[in-house]
Design an enzyme around this catalytic site. Structure first.
Site, PDB file in Angstrom:
ATOM      1  N   ASP A 210       0.857  -1.207   0.000  1.00 51.85           N
ATOM      2  CA  ASP A 210       0.000   0.000   0.000  1.00 51.85           C
ATOM      3  C   ASP A 210       0.882   1.243   0.000  1.00 51.85           C
ATOM      4  O   ASP A 210       2.083   1.149   0.216  1.00 51.85           O
ATOM      5  CB  ASP A 210      -0.882   0.008   1.258  1.00 51.85           C
ATOM      6  CG  ASP A 210      -0.036  -0.129   2.524  1.00 51.85           C
ATOM      7  OD1 ASP A 210       0.192  -1.275   2.963  1.00 51.85           O
ATOM      8  OD2 ASP A 210       0.457   0.892   3.043  1.00 51.85           O
ATOM      9  N   ASP A 212       0.510   3.637   2.249  1.00 50.53           N
ATOM     10  CA  ASP A 212       0.205   4.208   3.566  1.00 50.53           C
ATOM     11  C   ASP A 212      -0.927   5.237   3.407  1.00 50.53           C
ATOM     12  O   ASP A 212      -1.986   4.859   2.919  1.00 50.53           O
ATOM     13  CB  ASP A 212       1.483   4.776   4.203  1.00 50.53           C
ATOM     14  CG  ASP A 212       1.357   4.889   5.702  1.00 50.53           C
ATOM     15  OD1 ASP A 212       0.748   3.985   6.315  1.00 50.53           O
ATOM     16  OD2 ASP A 212       1.833   5.872   6.283  1.00 50.53           O
TER      17      ASP A 212
HETATM   18  N1  LIG Z   1       1.157   1.296   5.774  1.00 46.13           N
HETATM   19  C1  LIG Z   1       1.655   0.433   6.650  1.00 46.13           C
HETATM   20  N2  LIG Z   1       2.069   0.865   7.878  1.00 46.13           N
HETATM   21  C2  LIG Z   1       2.584  -0.016   8.763  1.00 46.13           C
HETATM   22  N3  LIG Z   1       2.707  -1.315   8.541  1.00 46.13           N
HETATM   23  C3  LIG Z   1       2.304  -1.795   7.361  1.00 46.13           C
HETATM   24  N4  LIG Z   1       2.319  -3.029   6.844  1.00 46.13           N
HETATM   25  C4  LIG Z   1       1.814  -2.973   5.613  1.00 46.13           C
HETATM   26  N5  LIG Z   1       1.463  -1.699   5.292  1.00 46.13           N
HETATM   27  C5  LIG Z   1       1.761  -0.942   6.373  1.00 46.13           C
END
Ligand SMILES: Nc1ncnc2[nH]cnc12
Ligand SMILES: CSC[C@H]1O[C@H](OP(=O)(O)O)[C@H](O)[C@@H]1O
Length: 287
Positions: A210, A212
């Protein structure tokens, strides 16, 4: 000395390893408490390996609840000299798209001091060199293994290790971008520190899942979105592990193998016997 073993710690979405021969399940109790689950030992690609799901089967443990000390201690007791960590991470760079692989080589610590991240204390003090927190030799092997598996793979970059379990605020996410970090997760730094204290090589296969919450044309991170990307890429991740295990150099010439040689500062005469015994598998040879 027994045959060298490769350890694999599976993160979110990787709770088992297929294709192992001569499988055994081993429960280990340690002076630091219970590991996340039973260790699965077996042979993969002709190489002895041990698998442990970091959050336990069924994903029962928060990143802050994982007993990282017990997990690494158990690996050491099983003869593991090199650990491949598989983890889900958020991307902090446009070029690192969901589905890409990153082999991080640095960390920035955003944990909150509530995890136990050292084997020392209880009458023994050690300060471990951690300028280069992952094993370069193992990381190079992981990079090549990822390329061979057909992944788009990014070499190097800093992994922000946050405490969680909630994801970051948008302000934090932008701050991490400003720091120039590559990815964000909640587990690997703690593991890497303990692996270093145990003189175990540590390398990371990070699957970007992703953006974030900093990207204006992608949705904010959710568990649902992460799991979807993991499911789409789990076969590739397993192929990378299979390739890597077959190519790891068992003879270690990296600094990880002797990392603790000069790290213990405490006068050996004042270290309590119980502490010496507890740490025997970790640094016994230096005491
Ligand atoms: N955006 C994110 N923040 C923290 N841990 C994660 N693991 C996978 N995506 C994450
Ligand atoms: C399932 S979303 C957040 C969770 O995923 C990552 O876990 P791991 O590093 O074990 O793959 C991240 O660090 C969080 O623990």
């Amino acid at each position: 000395m027994g045959e060298a073993v490769i350890g694999v710690i599976g993160g979110s979405g990787l709770y088992e390893m297929e294709g192992l021969e001569k499988v055994e399940r081993i429960r280990i109790d340690t002076p630091f408490g219970e590991p996340s689950d039973e260790y699965i030992t077996g042979v993969l690609n002709g190489v002895k390996m041990v698998f442990l799901p970091r959050h336990g089967r069924g994903h029962r443990l928060l990143p802050s609840e994982v007993n990282y000390r017990a997990n690494i201690y158990g690996m050491k007791k099983l003869g593991v000299e090199q650990i491949i960590s598989v983890s889900a991470v958020g991307s902090l760079k446009e070029a690192i798209e969901p589905g890409h692989i990153v082999i991080p080589d640095q960390f920035i610590d955003r944990t909150k001091g509530i995890r136990k991240d050292t084997f020392f204390g209880d009458g023994i003090v050690a300060h471990t060199g951690f300028a280069d927190p992952v094993c370069h030799t193992l990381s190079e092997t992981l990079y090549k293994a990822a390329q061979q598996a057909g992944a788009t793979v990014h070499k190097g970059g800093a992994y922000i290790c946050m405490e969680g379990p909630a994801f970051s605020t948008r302000a934090e996410s932008f701050m991490y971008l400003g720091l120039g970090a590559a990815v964000i997760g909640m587990t690997n730094l703690t593991e890497a520190k303990l692996a270093r204290e145990a003189e175990i090589c540590y390398g990371i296969i990070a699957l970007s899942t992703d953006y974030d919450c900093w990207h204006d044309s992608h949705d904010d991170v959710t568990v649902e979105a992460i799991i979807k990307i993991i499911h789409q890429n789990v076969a590739m991740a397993k192929n990378i592990i299979r390739n890597a295990v077959g190519q790891v150099t068992m003879e270690r010439s990296c600094p990880c193998a002797t990392a603790m040689q000069y790290a213990v500062i405490t006068d050996r005469k004042v270290i309590p016997e119980s502490t010496k015994q507890k740490l025997a598998p970790i640094v016994g040879k230096y005491l």
